[in-house]
Design a protein around this motif. Structure first.
Motif, mmCIF file in Angstrom:
data_model
loop_
_atom_site.group_PDB
_atom_site.id
_atom_site.type_symbol
_atom_site.label_atom_id
_atom_site.label_comp_id
_atom_site.label_asym_id
_atom_site.label_seq_id
_atom_site.Cartn_x
_atom_site.Cartn_y
_atom_site.Cartn_z
ATOM 1 N N PRO A 97 -98.775 -37.995 -6.540
ATOM 2 C CA PRO A 97 -98.388 -36.889 -7.429
ATOM 3 C C PRO A 97 -96.879 -36.860 -7.666
ATOM 4 O O PRO A 97 -96.087 -37.032 -6.733
ATOM 5 N N ASP A 98 -96.497 -36.643 -8.908
ATOM 6 C CA ASP A 98 -95.083 -36.579 -9.245
ATOM 7 C C ASP A 98 -94.476 -35.279 -8.723
ATOM 8 O O ASP A 98 -95.175 -34.310 -8.414
ATOM 9 N N LEU A 99 -93.155 -35.251 -8.665
ATOM 10 C CA LEU A 99 -92.440 -34.077 -8.161
ATOM 11 C C LEU A 99 -92.850 -32.805 -8.897
ATOM 12 O O LEU A 99 -93.077 -31.757 -8.289
ATOM 13 N N MET A 100 -92.945 -32.890 -10.201
ATOM 14 C CA MET A 100 -93.186 -31.706 -11.007
ATOM 15 C C MET A 100 -94.645 -31.267 -11.008
ATOM 16 O O MET A 100 -94.977 -30.227 -11.564
ATOM 17 N N GLN A 101 -95.527 -32.064 -10.397
ATOM 18 C CA GLN A 101 -96.936 -31.706 -10.309
ATOM 19 C C GLN A 101 -97.252 -30.964 -9.008
ATOM 20 O O GLN A 101 -98.389 -30.576 -8.784
ATOM 21 N N ARG A 102 -96.248 -30.782 -8.159
ATOM 22 C CA ARG A 102 -96.486 -30.237 -6.831
ATOM 23 C C ARG A 102 -96.272 -28.720 -6.804
ATOM 24 O O ARG A 102 -95.428 -28.195 -7.542
ATOM 25 N N PRO A 103 -96.998 -28.029 -5.938
ATOM 26 C CA PRO A 103 -96.918 -26.561 -5.928
ATOM 27 C C PRO A 103 -95.552 -26.020 -5.534
ATOM 28 O O PRO A 103 -95.226 -24.879 -5.880
ATOM 29 N N ASP A 104 -94.749 -26.799 -4.809
ATOM 30 C CA ASP A 104 -93.437 -26.313 -4.372
ATOM 31 C C ASP A 104 -92.308 -26.793 -5.269
ATOM 32 O O ASP A 104 -91.145 -26.767 -4.878
ATOM 33 N N TRP A 105 -92.637 -27.228 -6.511
ATOM 34 C CA TRP A 105 -91.621 -27.812 -7.375
ATOM 35 C C TRP A 105 -90.460 -26.863 -7.638
ATOM 36 O O TRP A 105 -89.298 -27.257 -7.625
#
Length: 354
Positions: free
Chosen positions: A112-120
Motif C-alpha cells: 500500500p502506498d503512503l497515501m492509501q494508509r489510515p495514518d496518512w
C-alpha cells in the motif's frame, strides 16, 4: 537567459504578466540550449524573484535517480532487480516473500502506498527516518499479487532507497552524490533540504501563499530531491546519452514494466511505465496535436509542480520547474508547447478534451 523559441517566449511572457505562471523553463535541442528563462517570485512573502540558478524541489522527478541508482548497483554486482526484497529488508513480512526490487521501482509491488494508509494525515506532517518508513510499510500486507497490477507507489521507491543504503553501505543521499552528482558536476542538486531552496506556493482565496512545511523526510526515495534547470539538463543529457548507465540497463529503465493487460487511463493511450520514468505520445493531448514519442516524468509536492520530457528523435529536452502547486495544466501545456516548437511542429494553443 536564452529565448530562441519566439512563440514560447511570447506565450510565457503573456502568462507571467498576468500572474498565471511562475517558474523556470529550459529547452535544449541537439546539444544546444534554445530556451532558458524564469518568471515570477521565489518567495511571495519577501518578494524575492526567481533566478536562473534557483533551486526547486523536484518531487517525483526524484524517482528516476532512485531507479538509476538501483540499476547502477546492479551493474556493479551488488544487487539484482530480481532480488527478493526480503533479502535486504529484515525483519521482513511473510506477505512480502514474492516481492522483488523490480516491483518496487515499477509500481507493481502491491505494498500500500503512503497515501492509501489510515495514518496518512499524521505521517504527512511528522518527520521520519528511513528505518521508520520501512517499519511503517512492513506493518501492511499486499493489496494485490506483485506484478499483477500497477498502482502508482511512493512507498516502493522509499524501500528502494533503503535497499540502496544497505547495498552500498552509504546513506542514500551520499550514494547519489558519489555515484552521480559529483561525477556529472551537478553542484546544485541534492537530497532533503537546502537553505536556498525557493518557496513552494499554492493559490488560495486569500492569494498566492507560501507552503513551507514540505517534510520531504517521508519521501526520501520518492520525491525528496532538489535541483536547478541547468543541473536537470546535465542529468537528462547524461542519462539519455549513455553516460549514467550502460545500454542494457538504460533499455531496462525505459522499458514497459506494466502488466500486459494494463488498461488505458481516462480514455487515453496507455503509457509505458519504466523504472522511475514513463513514456507516451504526450503531444496527442494538446491542440493541435503532434505524435512524437516522449520519455518523461511529472512531480508535485508541497507547493511545487514540475515536468521533464525527453524526445529521442529530435534530441530535445524540456525542463519545467515551478513553485506553484496549482499549475498542473499550465505545466503540461507549456512543456508540450516547448517540445512542439523545438521539433518544428505546429504550436499548441490548448489542451485536448481527451
Amino acid at each position: 537567459m536564452v529565448e530562441a523559441l519566439p512563440q514560447l517566449s511570447a506565450r510565457l511572457r503573456q502568462e507571467a504578466d498576468v500572474s498565471r505562471f511562475m517558474g523556470g523553463v529550459l529547452v535544449a535541442r541537439d546539444g544546444e540550449v534554445v530556451f532558458r528563462q524564469v518568471y515570477g517570485l521565489a518567495d511571495a512573502d519577501t518578494g524575492k524573484p526567481l533566478t536562473l540558478s534557483s533551486r526547486f524541489r523536484l518531487a517525483s522527478l526524484s524517482k528516476q535517480f532512485t531507479a538509476a541508482a538501483i540499476l547502477r548497483l546492479q551493474d556493479e554486482g551488488r544487487l539484482s532487480v530480481d532480488d527478493p526484497v526480503c533479502r535486504w529488508i529484515q525483519p521482513c513480512p511473510v506477505a512480502w516473500t514474492p516481492v522483488r526490487i523490480h516491483h518496487l521501482i515499477s509500481h507493481t509491488s502491491g505494498i500500500p502506498d503512503l497515501m492509501q494508509r489510515p495514518d496518512w494525515g499524521e505521517r504527512r506532517t511528522t518527520p521520519a527516518t528511513m528505518a521508520e518508513l520501512t517499519a511503517d510499510s512492513a506493518a501492511f500486507g499486499l493489496t494485490f499479487e506483485p506484478g499483477s497490477e500497477l498502482r502508482y507507489n511512493n512507498a516502493g521507491f522509499n524501500l528502494a532507497a533503503d535497499i540502496i543504503e544497505r547495498a552500498s553501505g552509504m546513506p542514500f543521499g551520499d550514494y547519489l552524490k558519489t555515484a552521480f552528482f559529483e561525477l556529472l558536476g551537478m553542484a546544485d542538486t541534492g537530497l532533503g533540504d537546502s537553505p536556498d531552496l525557493v518557496a513552494g506556493h499554492a493559490n488560495f482565496a486569500s492569494g498566492l501563499t507560501p507552503q513551507r512545511q514540505a517534510n520531504v523526510s517521508i519521501i526520501p526515495g520518492a520525491g525528496a530531491m532538489y535541483s536547478t534547470l541547468d543541473d536537470m539538463l546535465v542529468w537528462s543529457r547524461a542519462l539519455h546519452g549513455g553516460h549514467v548507465l550502460p545500454t542494457d540497463s538504460y533499455a531496462a529503465m525505459i522499458a514497459d514494466h506494466a502488466p500486459p493487460d494494463q488498461s488505458a487511463e481516462r480514455g487515453r493511450v496507455r503509457r509505458i511505465w519504466g523504472y522511475g520514468v514513463m513514456a507516451n505520445r504526450l503531444g496527442r493531448r494538446v491542440i493541435p496535436g503532434f505524435d512524437d514519442f516522449q520519455v518523461y516524468h511529472t512531480g508535485s509536492w508541497s507547493g511545487f509542480r514540475n515536468l521533464m520530457s525527453w524526445q529521442p528523435g529530435g534530441q530535445v529536452t524540456v525542463v519545467v520547474l515551478t513553485n506553484n502547486y496549482h499549475q498542473q495544466d499550465q505545466v503540461f501545456l507549456i512543456t508540450q508547447q516547448a517540445m512542439a516548437e523545438a521539433l518544428g511542429r505546429p504550436f499548441p494553443i490548448g489542451l485536448s478534451a481527451n
